[in-house]
Write an enzyme that holds these catalytic residues in place. Structure first.
Site, PDB file in Angstrom:
ATOM      1  N   MET A  35     -33.734  34.717 -54.100  1.00  0.00           N
ATOM      2  CA  MET A  35     -33.027  34.858 -52.832  1.00  0.00           C
ATOM      3  C   MET A  35     -31.651  34.192 -52.928  1.00  0.00           C
ATOM      4  O   MET A  35     -31.045  33.829 -51.920  1.00  0.00           O
ATOM      5  CB  MET A  35     -33.844  34.251 -51.689  1.00  0.00           C
ATOM      6  CG  MET A  35     -35.175  34.980 -51.499  1.00  0.00           C
ATOM      7  SD  MET A  35     -35.868  34.809 -49.859  1.00  0.00           S
ATOM      8  CE  MET A  35     -36.022  33.051 -49.721  1.00  0.00           C
ATOM      9  N   LEU A  38     -28.834  29.802 -56.232  1.00  0.00           N
ATOM     10  CA  LEU A  38     -29.455  29.560 -57.533  1.00  0.00           C
ATOM     11  C   LEU A  38     -29.215  28.120 -57.999  1.00  0.00           C
ATOM     12  O   LEU A  38     -28.170  27.532 -57.744  1.00  0.00           O
ATOM     13  CB  LEU A  38     -28.907  30.554 -58.559  1.00  0.00           C
ATOM     14  CG  LEU A  38     -29.127  32.035 -58.191  1.00  0.00           C
ATOM     15  CD1 LEU A  38     -28.542  32.945 -59.274  1.00  0.00           C
ATOM     16  CD2 LEU A  38     -30.602  32.349 -57.979  1.00  0.00           C
ATOM     17  N   HIS A  42     -33.888  28.203 -61.280  1.00  0.00           N
ATOM     18  CA  HIS A  42     -33.710  29.643 -61.478  1.00  0.00           C
ATOM     19  C   HIS A  42     -33.169  29.915 -62.889  1.00  0.00           C
ATOM     20  O   HIS A  42     -33.546  30.890 -63.536  1.00  0.00           O
ATOM     21  CB  HIS A  42     -32.695  30.203 -60.477  1.00  0.00           C
ATOM     22  CG  HIS A  42     -33.179  30.210 -59.053  1.00  0.00           C
ATOM     23  ND1 HIS A  42     -32.591  29.440 -58.076  1.00  0.00           N
ATOM     24  CD2 HIS A  42     -34.173  30.899 -58.451  1.00  0.00           C
ATOM     25  CE1 HIS A  42     -33.209  29.665 -56.929  1.00  0.00           C
ATOM     26  NE2 HIS A  42     -34.167  30.526 -57.121  1.00  0.00           N
ATOM     27  N   ARG A 193     -33.760  24.812 -51.082  1.00  0.00           N
ATOM     28  CA  ARG A 193     -33.717  24.089 -49.797  1.00  0.00           C
ATOM     29  C   ARG A 193     -33.363  22.613 -49.965  1.00  0.00           C
ATOM     30  O   ARG A 193     -33.123  21.931 -48.966  1.00  0.00           O
ATOM     31  CB  ARG A 193     -35.051  24.250 -49.058  1.00  0.00           C
ATOM     32  CG  ARG A 193     -35.274  25.681 -48.562  1.00  0.00           C
ATOM     33  CD  ARG A 193     -36.508  25.821 -47.688  1.00  0.00           C
ATOM     34  NE  ARG A 193     -36.544  27.115 -47.016  1.00  0.00           N
ATOM     35  CZ  ARG A 193     -37.208  28.200 -47.430  1.00  0.00           C
ATOM     36  NH1 ARG A 193     -37.915  28.146 -48.550  1.00  0.00           N
ATOM     37  NH2 ARG A 193     -37.178  29.327 -46.748  1.00  0.00           N
TER      38      ARG A 193
END
Ligand code: PAF
Length: 289
Positions: A35, A38, A42, A193
């Site tokens: 989503m 990054l 990731h 987050r």
């Protein structure tokens, strides 16, 4: 397609048509669904993909279907330029970054992929409908990209378990590869987050990985002791400042996500979710009893 040693910018495509054109001679293809926002975690997924395929595709799509009405869809960090730069560092060939209208031209799809009983536990209890959103978009991405393999992070333990079930149950011709959780040196699991956390909240959030560590240390005394040790760390953090508000802490069977018995023998996953300030974080560890 670019080779694994070429670190030039990936081709950014926005539509299924552009994607098909970009993948015309792709050879063995790996997909890393994301989503965006990054981070190093990731990038570790991209490296696994790079080692195993001729062409690496990273999808970047903040999927509205998997967010609840009071969740952080609107404020979820979006930075296509920064994300593309990280993809370039890992030799990614194609970034697929569709608009919401491209993925869902008629709004919410009438037909979705339901996660079943296992999707209603833990994350599914706290986030009703979340896994329907995840499986539906991942199913669509598999159809659009047609990858030979897809790489997912093991931090989202329930997500990857459900994707494996979807692939098995619905015969998607794709291999699912899990990537180990990437942690900062102090133990905090990498997450998009984490950028929401203030310095004090970030320190408080270390209780999650400490709780998992406490469970692993107590595992020799059995499942009940491991569960108790993890809960004690979270309880103490709940009284701290800022407080860590636990959502769930569960010692589960990795194939069903149901709680294991106190005298469990074999593999289990200790999974937890907690809120620090306005940020909801998850983490997990595998334990063998
Ligand atoms: O893990 C994520 O980032 C998302 O849930 C995924 C798999 C990209 C689907 O939107």
């Amino acid at each position: 397609m670019t080779s694994s040693t070429d670190r030039s910018a990936p081709l950014v495509v926005r539509t299924p048509h552009e994607l098909r054109r970009a993948l015309a001679d792709a050879g063995r293809t790996a997909l890393v669904p994301t989503m965006g926002a990054l981070h190093g975690g990731h990038q570790s997924l991209m490296r696994i993909a790079r080692e195993r395929a001729d062409t690496v595709v990273v999808s970047i799509f903040v999927n509205p279907l998997q967010f609840g009405p009071n969740e952080d869809f609107d404020r979820y960090p979006r930075d296509l330029e920064g994300d593309t730069a990280r993809c370039a560092q890992e030799g990614v060939d194609v970034v697929f970054a569709p608009e919401t209208e491209t993925m869902y031209p008629a709004g919410r799809p009438m037909v979705t992929i339901e996660a079943g009983e296992m999707g209603e536990r833990l994350e599914g209890t706290s986030r009703p409908g979340h896994f329907t959103g995840v499986l539906t978009v991942v199913g669509k991405l598999f159809h659009l990209v047609r990858p030979d393999l897809a790489v997912f992070g093991e931090k989202d333990a329930q997500q990857i378990a459900l994707i494996r079930r979807m692939v098995a149950d619905l015969d998607f011709p794709v291999e699912i590869v899990g990537a180990p959780i990437l942690r900062d040196p102090d133990g905090l699991a990498s997450s998009s987050r984490n950028v929401y956390l203030s310095a004090a909240e970030r320190t408080a959030a270390l209780a999650l990985s400490r709780s998992l560590e406490a469970a692993r240390s107590a595992a020799g005394r059995g499942a009940a002791a491991a569960r108790t040790a993890a809960a004690a760390v979270l309880e103490e953090a709940a009284g701290g400042e800022p407080p860590v508000e636990p959502d769930y802490l569960a010692l589960i069977d990795p194939s069903t996500f149901a709680e294991v018995a106190d005298d469990h023998r074999g593999d289990a996953v200790l999974a937890l979710a907690a809120r620090v300030g306005t940020t909801r974080l998850i983490d997990n560890t595998s334990i063998r009893f």
